[in-house]
Design a protein around this motif. Structure first.
Motif, short mmCIF file in Angstrom:
data_model
loop_
_atom_site.label_atom_id
_atom_site.label_comp_id
_atom_site.label_asym_id
_atom_site.label_seq_id
_atom_site.Cartn_x
_atom_site.Cartn_y
_atom_site.Cartn_z
N HIS A 47 -3.33 -2.01 -2.45
CA HIS A 47 -2.53 -2.06 -1.23
C HIS A 47 -1.17 -2.68 -1.55
O HIS A 47 -1.10 -3.65 -2.30
CB HIS A 47 -3.25 -2.91 -0.17
N ASP A 48 -0.12 -2.08 -1.03
CA ASP A 48 1.26 -2.56 -1.24
C ASP A 48 1.76 -2.35 -2.66
O ASP A 48 2.81 -2.88 -3.03
CB ASP A 48 1.42 -4.03 -0.85
N GLY A 52 -2.55 2.64 0.69
CA GLY A 52 -1.70 1.48 0.94
C GLY A 52 -0.47 1.39 0.05
O GLY A 52 0.18 0.34 0.02
N ALA A 53 -0.13 2.44 -0.66
CA ALA A 53 1.07 2.41 -1.51
C ALA A 53 2.30 2.06 -0.68
O ALA A 53 2.41 2.48 0.47
CB ALA A 53 1.28 3.76 -2.19
N SER A 54 3.21 1.31 -1.28
CA SER A 54 4.45 0.96 -0.56
C SER A 54 5.46 2.10 -0.67
O SER A 54 6.08 2.48 0.32
CB SER A 54 5.05 -0.33 -1.12
N ILE A 55 5.64 2.63 -1.88
CA ILE A 55 6.54 3.77 -2.04
C ILE A 55 6.11 4.55 -3.29
O ILE A 55 5.77 3.95 -4.31
CB ILE A 55 8.03 3.34 -2.09
N TYR A 83 -0.49 6.85 -0.25
CA TYR A 83 -0.06 6.13 0.96
C TYR A 83 -1.28 5.70 1.79
O TYR A 83 -1.31 4.61 2.33
CB TYR A 83 0.91 6.97 1.79
N LYS A 84 -2.29 6.57 1.84
CA LYS A 84 -3.50 6.18 2.58
C LYS A 84 -4.18 4.98 1.93
O LYS A 84 -4.83 4.18 2.61
CB LYS A 84 -4.47 7.37 2.63
#
Lengths: 423, 423
Positions: free
Chosen positions: B36-37, B63-66, B60-61
């Motif tokens: 996450h993040d 929890g990736a930030s970018i 992204y699901k």
């Protein structure tokens, strides 16, 4: 013996692929003036691959050492807004922009292909959009310095993506919308001429003559008058008018925008006053901002509203103090080939060349005499503005008059009903 | 009530899109173990866009930030070899790789999608190819350190591009070649199982048990015997066998290769001797190198030849001193799902998992006990090799026996006719 006679200005019959080849050639030779052994960093929407490859070929033929294209994918951008956690939107890719800055520092040229969907983020949470833009602007600053300061040769060209074309021609099927947008891009970019390279040379000479006249007059301010507009734009001390081809600090002559119809300079950050109303919608990162109306006092916007997109506009103005002040003023006649087409491109590269305009935010150092060698403090002392943003919006039309205000306070006509009227 | 019963191991009926979704899910959850993040930096051939978007969504699901994808375009690479000046080929994009290194330093994960055309550069000037590879390898080193040192979680997955598929299945029309390659990729990547995530968990447990046995035995060397091969591979002091899921130094458990069938460790850079013959062709940056045969003395290749591609092989060996020494040895049973398919993928990610193999060049610090915290000097003192390259090539088959050599000199069977034979 077989010869074809063509009247000057008549459009030669060319296939789409030939036109795309010419656009690539103009981008590399006129836009960049790419040097032998120079590195090239390109950014492009992934749909622009056919143009990217043509530019890559032209660049290597011009002697490029290595061409790197950083592709962007709008679908992937949307996935972030739809699925990434809330915490994500203050993050940006500083490492990538620092890398680009390092490439520029080592002498690379820069070519941006634009083709964004103007409505991409229209349905997304404005708070996320604003946070992501702020994070991106901050992270981009190291690279932007080389561009805004004309440390390197750079240019912007365009590619008619399907999403962009459908925004411009919403009533047409996608294929027709794309064909119509390409037609407009080729015309505006002077590709539909007998010899585009020679045509750009003549066009640059015209723009240089306009800038030269304005530099000789050395006005202290411009006065814009028209419906909803009565605006004094004070110019920076030692401001310098530029337009068309320009010599970057690395010694290379480039045309930073394909197309370009403007002559432009730096306003004084504290000397604009009065009211101004936009004459065309501003397409800003996915939102259409229409009928902007703002009031300046002492160079600062103290009141701002818009018919649509007002919330986004006000978020933009809150980016930093410089976002409420002017970083550029530009004059474009209403008879420019882009304006005369009458089309709203929903893209600043084109729409700013259809009308006189102002820009909120960062000023160009090169529009101060000797500015290229000045520190930030020295530029600020001349009146140059500083900001994370640089957003052009259109205030010219065939209903707008512009006067140059001399240092003694006298006024001289520059434009009448949107056309040049001096001399 | 409706229920479907399925025997374990039976392939569920899934559409291609469902399989691609599962491959993306396995890449993010099993391959990366994305946190996450966490930021994600992806590299991919431009044709892999459909998989890139699916991985981006999964990231992204999770929890990736970018998520940033650096796309490569083989057509653009070819244009360089065809049109760039001679002086270009010692240049690489250090700024980009330094940027990636900076992203990893700040905590980004790394996903590479491979799908190269194995024959891309086959017709190009070998001198240009070698110079470009050397320049690229040198420039990539700052980023490679984070990967080879397992500072971060990373993984490699694959996409069946048309050019790759046509190389593997030259007699099939493109559509069929692509379908057949996808079939093989999905099978090898354990996507064709009832529950791929659970299947990877069980597979990781098997690989961990093999590595654990070899770590308990702590052999001083391995002895490979078979047609054209009689090779002693001395192992590094305090070497450590790894395989399957591994914990990176950032604490995240990842599966660095999708697929992976190997257990592997670090040889001692000065303790390999004898001769060895490759059992499958090596596809190296556009050239197929077949029937490699080399002789080692004191860890160093003193004689090398190949039936095809010998010139490229010898150029590779001249990259630096470490390019003639081993950085990895790996054991893979001949009954691995990839070997049993009998297909030559012309891509190391797959072919190395079809056979026991050795790698020339850079060693993995994590295959030395405590190596993750060691300096380069400390790693070298244990026998770990250092080089700009890391190239795996296959030396196992169903005709190869492998013994473990104890510190007292005694031999114990590890593999017989390519199958595990210990205990």
């Amino acid at each position: 013996m077989n010869m074809t006679f063509q009247k000057r200005g008549e459009t030669p019959a060319r296939t789409f692929d030939e036109k795309l080849d010419l656009l690539a050639e103009v981008a590399v030779k006129v836009g960049l003036g790419l040097a032998h052994d120079q590195e090239l960093v390109m950014t492009a929407p992934i749909e622009a691959l056919p143009l990217v490859r043509r530019i890559t070929r032209q660049a290597y033929k011009a002697g490029a050492s290595i061409v790197t294209t950083l592709f962007t994918d709008e679908e992937s951008t949307l996935l972030r807004f739809r699925h990434a956690p809330q915490s994500a939107f203050d993050v940006s890719t500083g490492w990538l922009f620092e890398g680009m800055a390092r490439a520029f520092e080592k002498g690379a040229a820069r070519l941006a292909i634009v083709g964004e969907n103007p409505a991409l983020l229209a349905g997304e949470d404005p708070d996320k959009v604003a946070r992501a833009n702020r994070a991106r602007s901050g992270a981009y600053l190291p690279a932007l310095k080389y561009i805004a300061g004309f440390e390197i040769n750079w240019t912007i060209a365009s590619f008619a993506t399907a999403a962009w074309a459908k925004s411009v021609f919403p009533d047409d099927p996608a294929e027709i919308a794309v064909a119509r947008l390409w037609h407009a891009i080729f015309a505006a970019s002077r590709i539909d001429t007998i010899d585009p390279i020679a045509d750009w040379k003549a066009h640059n000479e015209n723009l240089h003559a306009r800038a030269s006249y304005l530099n000789d007059r050395s006005y202290s301010a411009l006065h814009f008058r028209g419906p909803g507009t009565d605006l004094i734009v004070g110019l920076a001390d030692d401001h310098f008018w530029a337009g068309g081809a320009t010599r970057a600090k690395n010694g290379i002559v480039c045309n930073p925008n394909i197309p370009s119809e403007e002559v432009f300079t730096t306003p004084h950050r504290e000397r604009t006053s009065g009211t101004v109303t936009s004459t065309k919608p501003l397409s800003y990162q996915g939102t259409l901002i229409e009928q902007i109306s703002v009031r300046f006092e002492g160079g600062r916007i103290v009141e701002a509203r818009a018919k649509t997109g007002g919330e986004v506009l006000n978020k933009v103005l809150d980016t930093d103090d410089g976002a409420r002040r002017l970083g550029e003023v530009a004059l474009v006649p209403h008879s420019s080939p882009i304006a005369s087409g009458g089309l709203l491109f929903l893209n600043t590269l084109f729409d700013e060349n259809a009308a006189s305009h102002i820009a909120l935010g960062q000023a160009y150092a090169k529009c101060i005499r000797g500015g290229g060698a000045m520190s930030e403090e020295q530029l600020a002392a001349k009146g140059a503005n500083k900001s994370l943003i640089h957003i052009d919006w259109m205030i010219g039309s065939n209903a707008i008059d512009v006067d140059g205000i001399r240092k003694d306070g006298g006024a001289e006509p520059l434009m009448r009903k949107g056309e040049w009227a001096y001399g």
